[in-house]
Design a protein around this motif. Structure first.
Motif, PDB file in Angstrom:
ATOM      1  N   ARG B 172      23.609  31.130  10.985  1.00 57.89           N
ATOM      2  CA  ARG B 172      24.326  29.856  10.911  1.00 57.89           C
ATOM      3  C   ARG B 172      23.672  28.931   9.894  1.00 57.89           C
ATOM      4  O   ARG B 172      24.319  28.276   9.100  1.00 57.89           O
ATOM      5  CB  ARG B 172      24.306  29.186  12.284  1.00 57.89           C
ATOM      6  CG  ARG B 172      25.712  29.064  12.851  1.00 57.89           C
ATOM      7  CD  ARG B 172      25.639  28.798  14.304  1.00 57.89           C
ATOM      8  NE  ARG B 172      25.859  27.399  14.565  1.00 57.89           N
ATOM      9  CZ  ARG B 172      25.896  26.876  15.780  1.00 57.89           C
ATOM     10  NH1 ARG B 172      25.705  27.665  16.829  1.00 57.89           N
ATOM     11  NH2 ARG B 172      26.120  25.608  15.956  1.00 57.89           N
ATOM     12  N   LEU B 173      22.341  28.907   9.949  1.00 52.52           N
ATOM     13  CA  LEU B 173      21.595  28.068   9.014  1.00 52.52           C
ATOM     14  C   LEU B 173      21.835  28.536   7.581  1.00 52.52           C
ATOM     15  O   LEU B 173      22.066  27.732   6.682  1.00 52.52           O
ATOM     16  CB  LEU B 173      20.102  28.143   9.373  1.00 52.52           C
ATOM     17  CG  LEU B 173      19.170  27.348   8.479  1.00 52.52           C
ATOM     18  CD1 LEU B 173      18.156  26.616   9.336  1.00 52.52           C
ATOM     19  CD2 LEU B 173      18.449  28.268   7.507  1.00 52.52           C
ATOM     20  N   LEU B 174      21.799  29.870   7.420  1.00 53.44           N
ATOM     21  CA  LEU B 174      22.019  30.409   6.086  1.00 53.44           C
ATOM     22  C   LEU B 174      23.406  30.029   5.567  1.00 53.44           C
ATOM     23  O   LEU B 174      23.551  29.595   4.427  1.00 53.44           O
ATOM     24  CB  LEU B 174      21.855  31.933   6.116  1.00 53.44           C
ATOM     25  CG  LEU B 174      22.055  32.631   4.769  1.00 53.44           C
ATOM     26  CD1 LEU B 174      20.961  32.227   3.803  1.00 53.44           C
ATOM     27  CD2 LEU B 174      22.060  34.151   4.961  1.00 53.44           C
ATOM     28  N   SER B 175      24.419  30.182   6.430  1.00 57.42           N
ATOM     29  CA  SER B 175      25.771  29.876   5.941  1.00 57.42           C
ATOM     30  C   SER B 175      25.927  28.384   5.650  1.00 57.42           C
ATOM     31  O   SER B 175      26.656  28.004   4.736  1.00 57.42           O
ATOM     32  CB  SER B 175      26.837  30.371   6.918  1.00 57.42           C
ATOM     33  OG  SER B 175      26.605  29.822   8.192  1.00 57.42           O
ATOM     34  N   LEU B 176      25.201  27.558   6.375  1.00 51.63           N
ATOM     35  CA  LEU B 176      25.233  26.122   6.037  1.00 51.63           C
ATOM     36  C   LEU B 176      24.634  25.887   4.654  1.00 51.63           C
ATOM     37  O   LEU B 176      25.214  25.171   3.826  1.00 51.63           O
ATOM     38  CB  LEU B 176      24.445  25.306   7.075  1.00 51.63           C
ATOM     39  CG  LEU B 176      24.268  23.837   6.688  1.00 51.63           C
ATOM     40  CD1 LEU B 176      25.611  23.111   6.754  1.00 51.63           C
ATOM     41  CD2 LEU B 176      23.262  23.143   7.580  1.00 51.63           C
ATOM     42  N   LEU B 177      23.514  26.536   4.390  1.00 57.00           N
ATOM     43  CA  LEU B 177      22.873  26.342   3.086  1.00 57.00           C
ATOM     44  C   LEU B 177      23.737  26.917   1.967  1.00 57.00           C
ATOM     45  O   LEU B 177      23.833  26.333   0.882  1.00 57.00           O
ATOM     46  CB  LEU B 177      21.470  26.974   3.091  1.00 57.00           C
ATOM     47  CG  LEU B 177      20.445  26.230   3.972  1.00 57.00           C
ATOM     48  CD1 LEU B 177      19.128  27.002   4.035  1.00 57.00           C
ATOM     49  CD2 LEU B 177      20.186  24.813   3.451  1.00 57.00           C
ATOM     50  N   VAL B 178      24.399  28.033   2.243  1.00 55.16           N
ATOM     51  CA  VAL B 178      25.303  28.617   1.252  1.00 55.16           C
ATOM     52  C   VAL B 178      26.459  27.660   0.976  1.00 55.16           C
ATOM     53  O   VAL B 178      26.844  27.417  -0.171  1.00 55.16           O
ATOM     54  CB  VAL B 178      25.819  29.999   1.741  1.00 55.16           C
ATOM     55  CG1 VAL B 178      26.974  30.488   0.877  1.00 55.16           C
ATOM     56  CG2 VAL B 178      24.687  31.018   1.753  1.00 55.16           C
ATOM     57  N   GLU B 179      26.980  27.092   2.075  1.00 53.57           N
ATOM     58  CA  GLU B 179      28.069  26.110   1.951  1.00 53.57           C
ATOM     59  C   GLU B 179      27.650  24.919   1.087  1.00 53.57           C
ATOM     60  O   GLU B 179      28.361  24.495   0.175  1.00 53.57           O
ATOM     61  CB  GLU B 179      28.443  25.640   3.361  1.00 53.57           C
ATOM     62  CG  GLU B 179      29.612  24.694   3.422  1.00 53.57           C
ATOM     63  CD  GLU B 179      30.909  25.391   3.053  1.00 53.57           C
ATOM     64  OE1 GLU B 179      31.823  24.677   2.626  1.00 53.57           O
ATOM     65  OE2 GLU B 179      30.997  26.634   3.182  1.00 53.57           O
ATOM     66  N   LEU B 180      26.453  24.411   1.374  1.00 50.27           N
ATOM     67  CA  LEU B 180      25.941  23.267   0.605  1.00 50.27           C
ATOM     68  C   LEU B 180      25.759  23.655  -0.866  1.00 50.27           C
ATOM     69  O   LEU B 180      26.039  22.878  -1.771  1.00 50.27           O
ATOM     70  CB  LEU B 180      24.602  22.780   1.196  1.00 50.27           C
ATOM     71  CG  LEU B 180      24.711  22.071   2.540  1.00 50.27           C
ATOM     72  CD1 LEU B 180      23.336  21.945   3.195  1.00 50.27           C
ATOM     73  CD2 LEU B 180      25.340  20.699   2.382  1.00 50.27           C
ATOM     74  N   ASN B 181      25.321  24.889  -1.090  1.00 47.36           N
ATOM     75  CA  ASN B 181      25.128  25.376  -2.456  1.00 47.36           C
ATOM     76  C   ASN B 181      26.460  25.435  -3.204  1.00 47.36           C
ATOM     77  O   ASN B 181      26.555  25.062  -4.370  1.00 47.36           O
ATOM     78  CB  ASN B 181      24.465  26.754  -2.407  1.00 47.36           C
ATOM     79  CG  ASN B 181      24.304  27.362  -3.781  1.00 47.36           C
ATOM     80  OD1 ASN B 181      24.928  28.357  -4.108  1.00 47.36           O
ATOM     81  ND2 ASN B 181      23.453  26.752  -4.610  1.00 47.36           N
TER      82      ASN B 181
END
Ligand code: ADP
Ligand code: MG
Lengths: 300, 223
Positions: B172-181
């Motif tokens: 979940r954290l990774l997908s949030l960071l990917v989203e922000l990217n």
């Protein structure tokens, strides 16, 4: 019927105070409160002293200046004549409001406290005394002395300046010392809150480091500390002022205000006493802000 | 966004980074890996200005770090959201206050519903009033992530952000960071979790950097 949108107001905001970012300080905050109370107490009493000294200086150089005495020392056969001449001269002297020969019994009564009631006054060459009330602005003591030396050689004018002056000087000096003491109290208050804030900054090094990491500027960090300590100092000063004002108000009032005056405030002077917490707040604000910014700038 | 020019750093007696030149450009996604003690945390500290290079230069958002005034440095840090390895919470503040801290110190308004949404997103709904000491390791790390992104920074640096998270939460954290990217943020994640890196590579064009012998190299397929 459904109400039309009621969401016209701004969305609710979450707003912890900026001073929350620093943990509630323990001992140094309490000490600041107590020390500020003590300083305010001292300041109020010193102010009362200053105002009283002021009033004394005024009355010793004002009210007393409105009286004078002429002493006639002459051979018994000359005394009556010279006294009459003195009274004549006085009626035509500008600035003399009234003059009156003090009867011999009254003179004796004045001397009794010093020589005792059994004093054989008849055998002593007691001088005749003439009391004068003057209008200080119009009265010219030197001019009167010249005229008296011509008309009544045994007459000596005493306008009380000989003993009045040192009293007035003392009152002025007292006032000066009081003002100096107030400056010392202010300086000590500033030093005290400065030390308290410095101790608090030193104790919260870790908090300050974290605040810096998330982009807090020095002024923001300083503000948190300044607000805390200014608030404490102000609350303490309010308490100290209240207690001191109550104590001053409870002091006995001297009814005969000619030579002495009561220690305390009268009329508008109370406003000065009430300004003590405000001055303490400003002093604390300036001192803590300077201390906090200096320390934050110097470290790291 | 962040550039290192021949930058070196070392503690007395030990050189960690020797003449590193590197650019983290806008909207890039990087992983930083390497064995424990290699200097990953130290590298991140250089990036957000907690440490200064012993030699060489570091510039952020076009400005040389060495030239920044104290207030400029604070301004720079507001543009970089950092998930610290040890979270760096203030122990006397609640979770909600800690998360909102970047906005508080910046004097920016905090919309209560936005804060609640953010906390719910990282799975911390209902924990708003808890003190850091009452949080589990995973809760702390999610809170640290929420704090790092609440101020909408341009760059996000995360130091071992999944160290205390289970796999689902890590994803979940990774997908949030990917989203922000994808929204244009520059992201750098320091981690030694190779599974995380492999999974990420399926979602985003991430470059993997490895610290070895004081050098930062681009890792190949030999993950
Ligand atoms: N303040 C310090 N003083 C001295 N040595 C330190 C300090 N901080 C870290 N180190 C050392 O620097 C090395 C790299 O640390 P770090 O950057 O935390 O590595 P990593 O995050 O890759 O595990 C470690 O060997 C560590 O012991
Ligand atoms: Mg580390």
């Amino acid at each position: 019927m459904k109400p039309i949108s009621t969401r016209s107001a701004a969305p609710a905001t979450f707003a912890p105070g900026i001073d929350r970012i620093v943990p509630a300080a323990g001992a140094s905050a309490t000490l600041t409160l107590l020390a500020a109370a003590a300083m305010a107490f001292l300041a109020v009493f010193t102010l009362a002293l200053a105002f009283s000294a002021n009033r004394l200086a005024d009355s010793w150089s004002g009210d007393l200046a409105a009286t004078a005495t002429v002493r006639i020392s002459a051979a018994p056969d000359q005394a009556d004549l010279q006294t009459r001449r003195v009274l004549e001269v006085l009626t035509t002297t500008p600035g003399v409001v009234s003059s009156r020969e003090i009867p011999a019994e009254e003179t004796r009564a004045l001397l009794a406290p010093w020589f005792g009631p059994d004093l054989p006054v008849e055998t002593l060459p007691i001088p005749r005394l003439v009391a004068i009330t003057t209008e200080p602005q119009a009265f010219d003591a030197e001019g009167l002395r010249l005229r008296l030396s011509a008309e009544a050689p045994g007459a000596v004018l005493d306008d009380h300046s000989r003993w009045r002056a040192p009293l007035a000087d003392t009152a002025v000096a007292l006032r000066r010392i009081a003002v100096f003491s107030l400056a010392l109290i202010g300086g000590a208050t500033a030093a005290m809150v400065t030390l308290a804030v410095q101790a608090s900054l030193a104790a919260n090094g870790q908090v300050i480091r974290v605040l810096r990491l998330i982009g807090a500027r020095d002024v923001t960090i300083a503000r948190a500390f300044v607000r805390r300590y200014t608030l404490r100092a102000t609350l303490g000063a309010l308490a100290g002022t209240t207690v001191a004002a109550a104590a001053v108000a409870a002091l006995p009032v001297v009814a005969d205000g000619e030579f002495l005056t009561h220690l305390g405030f009268s009329g508008r002077e109370w406003l000065w006493a009430l300004s003590v917490p405000a001055i303490a707040a400003i002093t604390a604000l300036v001192a803590t802000r300077a201390a906090a910014l200096r320390r934050l700038r110097d470290e790291a | 966004m962040i550039e290192l020019h021949d930058a070196s750093y070392g503690y007395p007696g030990r050189t960690l980074l020797a003449g590193v030149s590197l650019t983290l450009s806008r909207a890039s996604f990087h992983f930083l890996t390497g064995p424990s003690g290699a200097g990953k945390t130290t590298f991140l500290k250089l990036c957000y200005g907690e440490l200064r290079p012993n030699a060489g230069r570091l510039s952020a958002f076009g400005a040389d770090l060495a030239q920044l005034s104290r207030d400029d440095l604070a301004g720079m840090r507001r543009r970089i959201g950092v998930v610290h390895q040890d979270c760096e919470f203030l122990d006397h503040l609640t979770l909600a206050e800690n998360v909102a801290l970047p906005l508080i110190v910046a004097g920016r308004p905090i919309v209560e519903s936005d804060l609640a949404d953010l906390l719910a997103w990282v799975g911390l709904r209902g924990r708003e009033g808890a003190l850091p000491s009452e949080l589990s390791g995973g809760e702390r790390q999610r809170g640290a992530l929420a704090r790092a992104i609440i101020g909408a920074p341009d760059v996000i640096l995360a130091d071992e952000p999944t160290g205390n998270l289970d796999w689902e939460m890590s994803m979940r954290l990774l997908s949030l960071l990917v989203e922000l990217n994808r929204m244009g943020k520059t992201v750098l994640i320091a981690t030694h979790d190779l599974n995380l890196i492999r999974t990420a590579k399926t979602q985003v064009a991430a470059r993997v950097l490895r610290i070895k012998d004081g050098q930062v190299q681009t890792a190949g397929a030999d993950l």
